[in-house]
Design a protein around this motif. Structure first.
Motif, PDB file in Angstrom:
ATOM      1  N   HIS A  43       0.861  -1.187   0.000  1.00  0.00           N
ATOM      2  CA  HIS A  43       0.000   0.000   0.000  1.00  0.00           C
ATOM      3  C   HIS A  43       0.897   1.237   0.000  1.00  0.00           C
ATOM      4  O   HIS A  43       2.101   1.155   0.181  1.00  0.00           O
ATOM      5  CB  HIS A  43      -0.954  -0.013   1.203  1.00  0.00           C
ATOM      6  CG  HIS A  43      -0.293   0.132   2.532  1.00  0.00           C
ATOM      7  ND1 HIS A  43       0.039   1.356   3.068  1.00  0.00           N
ATOM      8  CD2 HIS A  43       0.123  -0.786   3.437  1.00  0.00           C
ATOM      9  CE1 HIS A  43       0.601   1.186   4.238  1.00  0.00           C
ATOM     10  NE2 HIS A  43       0.680  -0.114   4.491  1.00  0.00           N
ATOM     11  N   LEU A  63      -8.231   1.446  -0.570  1.00  0.00           N
ATOM     12  CA  LEU A  63      -8.816   0.241   0.001  1.00  0.00           C
ATOM     13  C   LEU A  63      -9.478   0.633   1.312  1.00  0.00           C
ATOM     14  O   LEU A  63      -8.857   1.259   2.170  1.00  0.00           O
ATOM     15  CB  LEU A  63      -7.745  -0.824   0.248  1.00  0.00           C
ATOM     16  CG  LEU A  63      -8.288  -2.171   0.703  1.00  0.00           C
ATOM     17  CD1 LEU A  63      -8.981  -2.871  -0.470  1.00  0.00           C
ATOM     18  CD2 LEU A  63      -7.183  -3.038   1.234  1.00  0.00           C
ATOM     19  N   TYR A  91     -12.747  -1.946  -2.545  1.00  0.00           N
ATOM     20  CA  TYR A  91     -11.739  -1.294  -3.377  1.00  0.00           C
ATOM     21  C   TYR A  91     -12.400  -0.086  -4.031  1.00  0.00           C
ATOM     22  O   TYR A  91     -13.404  -0.219  -4.719  1.00  0.00           O
ATOM     23  CB  TYR A  91     -11.220  -2.267  -4.434  1.00  0.00           C
ATOM     24  CG  TYR A  91     -10.191  -1.656  -5.343  1.00  0.00           C
ATOM     25  CD1 TYR A  91      -8.893  -1.437  -4.899  1.00  0.00           C
ATOM     26  CD2 TYR A  91     -10.516  -1.290  -6.640  1.00  0.00           C
ATOM     27  CE1 TYR A  91      -7.948  -0.861  -5.721  1.00  0.00           C
ATOM     28  CE2 TYR A  91      -9.568  -0.728  -7.474  1.00  0.00           C
ATOM     29  CZ  TYR A  91      -8.302  -0.522  -7.000  1.00  0.00           C
ATOM     30  OH  TYR A  91      -7.365   0.054  -7.821  1.00  0.00           O
ATOM     31  N   ASN A  93     -11.924   2.753  -6.694  1.00  0.00           N
ATOM     32  CA  ASN A  93     -11.115   3.087  -7.865  1.00  0.00           C
ATOM     33  C   ASN A  93     -11.355   4.539  -8.242  1.00  0.00           C
ATOM     34  O   ASN A  93     -12.290   4.874  -8.931  1.00  0.00           O
ATOM     35  CB  ASN A  93     -11.460   2.165  -9.035  1.00  0.00           C
ATOM     36  CG  ASN A  93     -10.463   2.264 -10.153  1.00  0.00           C
ATOM     37  OD1 ASN A  93      -9.407   2.864 -10.004  1.00  0.00           O
ATOM     38  ND2 ASN A  93     -10.791   1.665 -11.274  1.00  0.00           N
TER      39      ASN A  93
END
Length: 94
Positions: A43, A63, A91, A93
């Protein structure tokens, strides 16, 4: 244009050299044990944390982990181990 070529080369190398996609394409690796542990590698940083929510920055997006009684057991520059009751892993995006 250079970014697209770079991505195409990474995809090709991943397929031809049989390498894990998370290594070559800078993707996160998420390992869950039941609904009590989640280990996240690769991450880009911690954005928010409370006892009910964890939000991490990824190379592409974010996330979001939701649940209850969260405790960060381990935190390193690119790895995190979270314990608690995990209800959702989302998730985002963006």
């Amino acid at each position: 244009m250079a970014k697209k070529w770079s991505q195409l080369i990474r995809n090709w190398m991943t397929q031809k050299m049989d390498l894990p996609p998370d290594v070559m394409m800078d993707l996160p690796r998420i390992t869950m044990i039941g609904h009590i542990h989640i280990y996240i590698e690769n991450h880009r940083g911690l954005l928010a944390f409370s006892d009910k929510e964890l939000r991490l920055l990824l190379k592409q997006g974010q996330l979001l982990v939701k649940g209850k009684a969260f405790v960060i057991k381990t935190i390193l520059p690119e790895e995190i181990l979270l314990e608690g009751k995990i209800d959702q892993v989302i998730y985002i995006n963006e």
